[in-house]
Design an enzyme around this catalytic site. Structure first.
Site, PDB file in Angstrom:
ATOM      1  N   ASP A 145      42.304  44.590  36.280  1.00  0.00           N
ATOM      2  CA  ASP A 145      42.864  45.263  37.456  1.00  0.00           C
ATOM      3  C   ASP A 145      42.392  44.598  38.742  1.00  0.00           C
ATOM      4  O   ASP A 145      42.221  45.266  39.762  1.00  0.00           O
ATOM      5  CB  ASP A 145      42.422  46.723  37.497  1.00  0.00           C
ATOM      6  CG  ASP A 145      42.638  47.421  36.186  1.00  0.00           C
ATOM      7  OD1 ASP A 145      43.768  47.390  35.714  1.00  0.00           O
ATOM      8  OD2 ASP A 145      41.681  47.966  35.626  1.00  0.00           O
ATOM      9  N   SER A 168      41.258  44.024  44.318  1.00  0.00           N
ATOM     10  CA  SER A 168      40.970  45.101  43.397  1.00  0.00           C
ATOM     11  C   SER A 168      42.200  45.981  43.412  1.00  0.00           C
ATOM     12  O   SER A 168      42.503  46.602  44.412  1.00  0.00           O
ATOM     13  CB  SER A 168      39.745  45.862  43.874  1.00  0.00           C
ATOM     14  OG  SER A 168      39.633  47.033  43.140  1.00  0.00           O
ATOM     15  N   ARG A 169      42.919  46.011  42.280  1.00  0.00           N
ATOM     16  CA  ARG A 169      44.235  46.651  42.321  1.00  0.00           C
ATOM     17  C   ARG A 169      44.172  48.166  42.277  1.00  0.00           C
ATOM     18  O   ARG A 169      45.128  48.819  42.656  1.00  0.00           O
ATOM     19  CB  ARG A 169      45.100  46.109  41.197  1.00  0.00           C
ATOM     20  CG  ARG A 169      45.638  44.728  41.515  1.00  0.00           C
ATOM     21  CD  ARG A 169      46.705  44.320  40.539  1.00  0.00           C
ATOM     22  NE  ARG A 169      46.144  43.622  39.409  1.00  0.00           N
ATOM     23  CZ  ARG A 169      45.885  42.319  39.392  1.00  0.00           C
ATOM     24  NH1 ARG A 169      46.121  41.579  40.459  1.00  0.00           N
ATOM     25  NH2 ARG A 169      45.373  41.737  38.338  1.00  0.00           N
ATOM     26  N   VAL A 170      43.075  48.742  41.791  1.00  0.00           N
ATOM     27  CA  VAL A 170      43.025  50.205  41.800  1.00  0.00           C
ATOM     28  C   VAL A 170      41.834  50.736  42.580  1.00  0.00           C
ATOM     29  O   VAL A 170      41.759  51.916  42.857  1.00  0.00           O
ATOM     30  CB  VAL A 170      42.968  50.787  40.369  1.00  0.00           C
ATOM     31  CG1 VAL A 170      44.256  50.543  39.651  1.00  0.00           C
ATOM     32  CG2 VAL A 170      41.791  50.249  39.624  1.00  0.00           C
TER      33      VAL A 170
END
Ligand code: ATP
Ligand code: MG
Length: 736
Positions: free
Chosen positions: A575, A600-602
């Site tokens: 992620d 940081s995708r989440v």
């Protein structure tokens, strides 16, 4: 009117369906249902049956002479331990353990001799021969064809049956076995070929092999099981050889041959830690097999005529043609709280000289990842204590964040600092070192101990010198250990250091297993390998306890090339990634997080509201600064505005520097970033940043602790809070 017709038609259809469907369903499932029921009844009957007792030799007879051996061994232990008074406790207990282990082996061999000589007495011999009848009856009640036998019979007509006994068997017994097995095979249209053999090495009793399945009621098998159970017994700190004697006597009292059922195979070839076998008709992928020399392996390839497995230990003693048996379980490792503070190998065996691991549970190394419905969104932060990461690429609990960079760019350092920062945060850490140097692992352990982090950490160490099989399995073992805690509702952080070496180990195994190689000679399923490993990291829903596994896989790149096969694979699985730049690292900007390439995708949802607000423009400002700085290398004419941007950018970059083993709390990070980006540090030179930072922390910790707490806990970083922070900072600046 029409509606009425529709309803009537629908009802007629339902009735028809009921009448026709009921019979079909019954026909389809009735037979199967009855079969299952009869199998269950049979199993129950077998459970209830009394086992024939071959012999009932008293414990005293079996353990005769053990006492003398024990005394000898005990005096040796005492002598040895006395002579090493100078050693530390740990060394002493290690020596103690080894000697007790040796004494156990010695006692076991004495016991074996006693049992062998026992059966040379006429009395026992006759007794055991008389019991052959009972054993055969017992075996014949149990025999059945396995799915593997059925599959074999589809291609071959004859299934081989071998009856082996220690002494010649009476004709009626042989005839009975022949009749029963022929009858059993008749039902499926197959034939048998019965071989009757004698083997004095069995000591007493007999065994029947049908296809690959063995029904074993021999004394030698019982001894084998006895020895195996004995080896699994823990050696405790206060064990003496006196205890051992007691242990042996107790065990010997319950030493009664039973009928053991297992499947056998044969080793075809062994090379480079890979073994090809045949037989083992019903073996499953991932199952453990045991070789005659005691080594174990795991099945990784099943083909029609042969089975490929990797060997965990040393394979020099495995001979082609030797027997191999199914252990009857999937490869699994010990799990539980007892692992905290320990260093173990890929199979969970302790290697830290701290003795026996008192585990109660094991978990399979391969386990299905939680499904979508079992998961909750990532919503709480996992602070690394590293400013550049918590502000720019925040990590949430349950996230998978890749740490990627060239060699020697501080990848391991980030992971270790994150582990250290979990102190007092109720997060369990697992560090999986794959193919690392032993000295590095020892150093890491020492550092974790010095920072009080070992109490909640397990290290799985598989050095570069260990086999590819062990390197391959290590991250899966770590994941199994982490899952134990996650399903108990706890938060776990797991570091895989590093997956590049893991991929290389898997490539080695695959090539040895003759699987076709693909891009960069990696096998085609390497993506699946890493995705099934990393998918096991999750934040579970509240119904499942709300536990989480946060995974930090590490990947090493070559000359910053993140578009190679393995890096792109793992980037697409995770992620987000923290990209470490060798250039920045060499410039002294450590940790060398490349702001442009790290994401940081989440994680954004997992930042505290204050930090989120404060760091919102940080990324663009830093990127702007780097771009300008690069451009300015060539020009000399700089206007005032650009000079200002450059100076503040420089200060911000400086503020993100951080030494190792010095995590910073979230509130202090927020205050520092706010202070620098709002210009409260403008007056100082970049070299003074370190002092400024220290003073600032001290000031807020000692004098403005309440405000710091408010910043940490606030649901919103509103104007009011902002103003009070500005006020406090103004006071700090005028004072210093
Ligand atoms: P490898 O590729 O060998 O695994 P790596 O990328 O894991 O290396 P580290 O071993 O973590 O890198 O660090 C390399 C060196 O850089 C070590 O000597 C370490 O002490 C130093 N180092 C790492 N981070 C920092 C830091 N923040 N400040 C100062 N030194 C650091
Ligand atoms: Mg490293």
């Amino acid at each position: 009117m029409e509606i009425q017709y529709v309803i009537i038609n629908f009802l007629i259809l339902l009735i028809l369906l009921f009448i026709v469907g009921r019979k079909t369903v019954k026909r389809l499932f009735g037979g199967r249902y009855e079969r299952i029921n009869s199998e269950l009844d049979r199993a129950e009957e077998i459970e209830k049956m009394d086992m024939p007792t071959l012999v009932d030799p008293s414990a005293e007879v079996i353990c005769a002479d053990c006492g003398d051996e024990a005394e000898k061994a005990q005096s040796l232990v005492t002598e040895k331990i006395a002579s090493i008074e100078a050693f530390g406790e740990r060394e002493k207990s290690e020596i103690h353990r080894n000697m007790i282990q040796d004494a156990r082996k010695e006692l076991f061999s004495v016991m074996k001799e006693n049992v062998v000589s026992l059966f040379s007495y006429e009395k026992y011999l006759n007794e055991i021969k008389e019991l052959d009848r009972q054993v055969v009856d017992e075996i014949l009640k149990r025999i059945s064809l396995t799915p593997g036998d059925m599959a074999y019979l589809k291609h071959q007509e004859v299934l081989y049956v071998t009856l082996t006994s220690a002494y010649p068997l009476p004709k009626d017994i042989v005839d009975d076995v022949d009749k029963a097995t022929t009858q059993m095979l008749d039902t499926v249209g197959g034939k048998t070929s019965l071989w009757v053999l004698e083997d004095p090495a069995l000591i007493g009793g007999l065994k029947l092999r049908i296809g690959d399945t063995v029904y074993d009621g021999t004394v030698s098998e019982e001894l084998y099981q006895f020895g195996k159970n004995l080896n699994c017994e823990p050696i405790l700190h206060d064990d003496t050889v006196g205890h051992l004697i007691q242990e042996f006597t107790e065990k010997a009292e319950t030493f009664k041959p039973h009928i053991h059922q297992y499947q056998l195979g044969r080793v075809m070839t062994v090379s480079d830690g890979i073994c090809w076998m045949d037989g083992l008709a019903d073996i499953m992928y991932g199952e453990v097999v045991e070789f005659e020399c005691g080594e174990r392996g795991m099945v990784l390839d099943i083909q029609q005529n042969r089975i490929g497995c990797v060997i965990f230990g040393e394979y020099e003693h495995i001979e082609s043609g030797s027997k191999v048996r199914r252990v009857g379980r999937i490869a699994s490792v010990p799990v539980g709280e007892c692992l905290l503070g320990r260093v173990v190998d890929a199979m969970g065996n302790p290697i830290d000289a701290m003795g026996y691991l008192p585990y109660k549970e094991t978990r399979p190394v391969e386990f299905k990842a939680p499904g979508i419905l079992d998961r909750a969104p990532v919503n709480s932060p996992l602070h690394t204590g590293i400013k550049a990461i918590d502000a720019l690429v925040p990590i949430g609990k349950g996230q998978r964040e890749l740490i990627i960079g060239d060699r020697q760019t501080g990848k391991t350092a980030i992971a270790i600092d994150t582990i250290i920062n979990q102190k007092g945060k109720d997060t369990i850490c697992i560090y999986v070192a794959i193919g690392q140097k032993d000295t590095l692992v020892a150093e890491i352990k020492e550092k974790l101990e010095a920072n009080g982090a070992m109490e909640y950490t397990t290290i799985i160490a598989v050095p570069a010198s260990s086999s590819a099989a062990l390197q391959y399995i290590a991250p899966f073992s770590g994941s199994a250990m982490a899952e134990y805690f996650m399903y108990k509702g706890k938060d776990v952080l797991i570091v895989y250091d590093d997956l590049s070496k893991h991929a290389v180990a898997y490539r080695e195994l695959s090539l040895l297993l003759h699987r076709p190689s693909g891009r960069e000679a990696y096998p085609g399923d390497i993506f699946y390998l890493h995705s099934r490993l990393l998918e096991r990291a999750a934040h579970l829903s509240d119904e499942l306890g709300g536990g989480s596994i946060t995974a930090l896989p590490i990947i090493e790149t070559l000359a910053g090339d993140i578009s190679a096969y393995i890096p792109t694979n793992v980037i697409s699985i995770t992620d987000g990634q923290i990209f470490l730049d060798a250039e920045l690292f060499n410039e002294g900007q450590r940790p060398a997080v490349n702001v442009g390439l790290s994401v940081s995708r989440v994680g954004g949802a997992a930042q505290s509201p204050s930090m989120k607000k404060v760091s919102s423009s940080l990324r663009t400002r830093l990127a702007q600064y780097r771009e300008l700085a690069e451009f300015m290398q060539f020009g000399s004419d700089i206007d005032d505005e650009t000079k200002k941007t450059l100076a503040s950018g420089r200060l911000l970059t400086e503020a993100l520097r951080q030494p190792r083993y010095a995590p910073v709390e979230d509130d202090m990070q927020t205050i520092l970033i706010f202070a620098v980006s709002e210009g409260y540090a403008d007056g100082i030179s970049p070299d003074e940043m370190e002092r400024f930072e220290k003073d600032l922390y001290r000031y807020f910790r000692e004098e403005k602790a309440e405000l710091a707490l408010e910043i940490k806990q606030a649901n919103k970083f509103d104007e009011e809070l902002k103003n009070s922070l500005k006020e406090a900072l103004g006071e700090f600046v005028t004072r210093s």
